[in-house]
Design a protein around this motif. Sequence first.
Motif, mmCIF file in Angstrom:
data_model
loop_
_atom_site.group_PDB
_atom_site.id
_atom_site.type_symbol
_atom_site.label_atom_id
_atom_site.label_comp_id
_atom_site.label_asym_id
_atom_site.label_seq_id
_atom_site.Cartn_x
_atom_site.Cartn_y
_atom_site.Cartn_z
ATOM 1 N N ASP A 129 -25.336 -10.815 8.043
ATOM 2 C CA ASP A 129 -24.453 -9.802 7.469
ATOM 3 C C ASP A 129 -23.560 -10.442 6.414
ATOM 4 N N GLN A 130 -23.789 -10.079 5.153
ATOM 5 C CA GLN A 130 -22.982 -10.595 4.047
ATOM 6 C C GLN A 130 -22.133 -9.500 3.406
ATOM 7 N N SER A 131 -21.876 -8.433 4.146
ATOM 8 C CA SER A 131 -21.110 -7.315 3.590
ATOM 9 C C SER A 131 -19.615 -7.616 3.590
ATOM 10 N N GLY A 132 -18.910 -6.968 2.658
ATOM 11 C CA GLY A 132 -17.458 -7.008 2.642
ATOM 12 C C GLY A 132 -16.833 -8.317 2.214
ATOM 13 N N LEU A 133 -17.553 -9.153 1.509
ATOM 14 C CA LEU A 133 -17.026 -10.445 1.083
ATOM 15 C C LEU A 133 -16.641 -10.420 -0.388
ATOM 16 N N GLU A 134 -15.658 -11.221 -0.755
ATOM 17 C CA GLU A 134 -15.308 -11.344 -2.157
ATOM 18 C C GLU A 134 -16.352 -12.183 -2.882
ATOM 19 N N ARG A 135 -16.375 -12.063 -4.183
ATOM 20 C CA ARG A 135 -17.354 -12.767 -4.999
ATOM 21 C C ARG A 135 -17.235 -14.278 -4.785
ATOM 22 N N GLY A 136 -18.354 -14.930 -4.582
ATOM 23 C CA GLY A 136 -18.359 -16.373 -4.408
ATOM 24 C C GLY A 136 -18.202 -16.820 -2.975
ATOM 25 N N VAL A 162 -17.170 -19.327 3.882
ATOM 26 C CA VAL A 162 -16.871 -20.403 2.950
ATOM 27 C C VAL A 162 -16.891 -19.843 1.535
ATOM 28 N N GLY A 163 -15.965 -20.339 0.696
ATOM 29 C CA GLY A 163 -15.864 -19.860 -0.672
ATOM 30 C C GLY A 163 -14.909 -18.685 -0.778
ATOM 31 N N PRO A 164 -14.553 -18.337 -2.016
ATOM 32 C CA PRO A 164 -14.956 -19.046 -3.245
ATOM 33 C C PRO A 164 -14.354 -20.436 -3.314
ATOM 34 N N GLY A 165 -14.971 -21.273 -4.102
ATOM 35 C CA GLY A 165 -14.499 -22.645 -4.194
ATOM 36 C C GLY A 165 -14.669 -23.370 -2.872
#
Length: 497
Positions: A129-136, A162-165
Amino acid sequence: MSAAIRQLIAHAEVRLDPDPSRVLAQLFVPGQELVRDRASRTSGVLNRILALPEEAVDTTLEAVTARFTGRHRDLRATLQAHYERVAHRVTDDTALSNERRLLIGACFTKEYSVEAAALFNPSAVAHPDQSGLERGAVRFVLSLRAVGEGHISSLEFRTGVVGPGRNLRLDDPGRFLDAGQHQPTTYDRELFLGKLAEVAADEESSSFLMRRLPPHFENAALESALSDLADQPETRHGAARTGQLARHIAMCNYDIEFDSTSPLPERVLRPHSPSESGGIEDARFVRFIDDDGSATYYATYTAFDGKQVTPQLIETADFQRFQMRQLSGLAARNKGMALFPRKVGGRFVALSRWDRESNAIATSPDGRAWGSPTTLQTPEQPWELIQLGNAGSPVETDSGWLVLTHGVGPMHEYSLGAILLDLHDPSRVIGALREPLIRPAPSEQDGYVPNVVYSCGALVYGDQLLLPYGVSDSSVRFAFVDIPLLLDRLTVDGPWK
């Protein structure tokens, strides 16, 4: 460590330490915990409980529930389930009060601290599940080797982002643990043939047995075929031993499922089969993309039976239902197999350490039966003179397959390194670090097994690797690796001559 290597690595402040309060309530049969005397003392314990007056039963059960209810999600259900496991030893079950049944269950229950001794050797993969995450940002699943009483290893999980950065956050793991429920499974005929051949089963009896089974079958079909085989002892002298071996193989292949409402970090894969009786160790998870684009999570892990180690395979689509399977073939020996994340040339590919000291590569038509391995890398550098191995599944880059490795050198010190394999011909090494990527820092030298840094798999996000690693077989730390800089270093160093 040289300046060139130091600029590749940054360490996170996050650290995972073992938490002995994470416990499972498991079945306990008095007497069977002893090494030399395995005789059950069930009858004596039951007689003493049955002799208690009802008032003593009530007060004792109240004390138990007051002390332990907060440590388990549904303690009474567990006690009832454990009572049912021994109820066949009770002469008149109908005469018992519910409280006495639960007290019997409590006397046949013990807490097991999954992480009592250590928590280490992680691998990381992208969460389904990769939903609801900010870019990166990438959500990930972290698998961990947890060691409890008796040096028995189990497989645990954590989740995080993990991320962004270089931002890293681990989710709360929850307070309760769940060992799941074992489910009926389907067996593979070719696997049985391969495993029977490996243990030198009678060929005629094996062939007779397999001819009576379809390519995929369940336990009822196996037992029917075994019954047919047992009916011919005069003409098939290996029938009895072949039947024993076939049942052993069946017990080593099983499914386990967790309730969909249980959080992933509370799920634990505990040793279940004969091949795992000494522990489930060092799972190397990979998100595998098949030819049709579908994703499956595989993990090769070390099954330990107290004497021998054997690579086995976990398969799951959702981290809710897991298939635990044996592997066959020369490359599926000893520790440290790691699958590539896709097929190469139409075949499954894996790293192997079948000879216990070198990195090798092997292929398979189905991911189960593995052919003869080809050696990739032998110990040559001072920090790996004792042995080599991989540190997880290869990472695909435009420059080639990036493989994190581990090497063992003087004073039995484990360090992490890297090699680069040709993208189209991964049996060809095109780059190798001349020095470790990570070696135990002074603050990382002490632990359950000193002087060890070890990983079972890193996660790619953007142009970075999140590299979780075990610290002296005790705890877990995290590093960030700059992939372009690492690839540049590998290209400059080139292959060993």
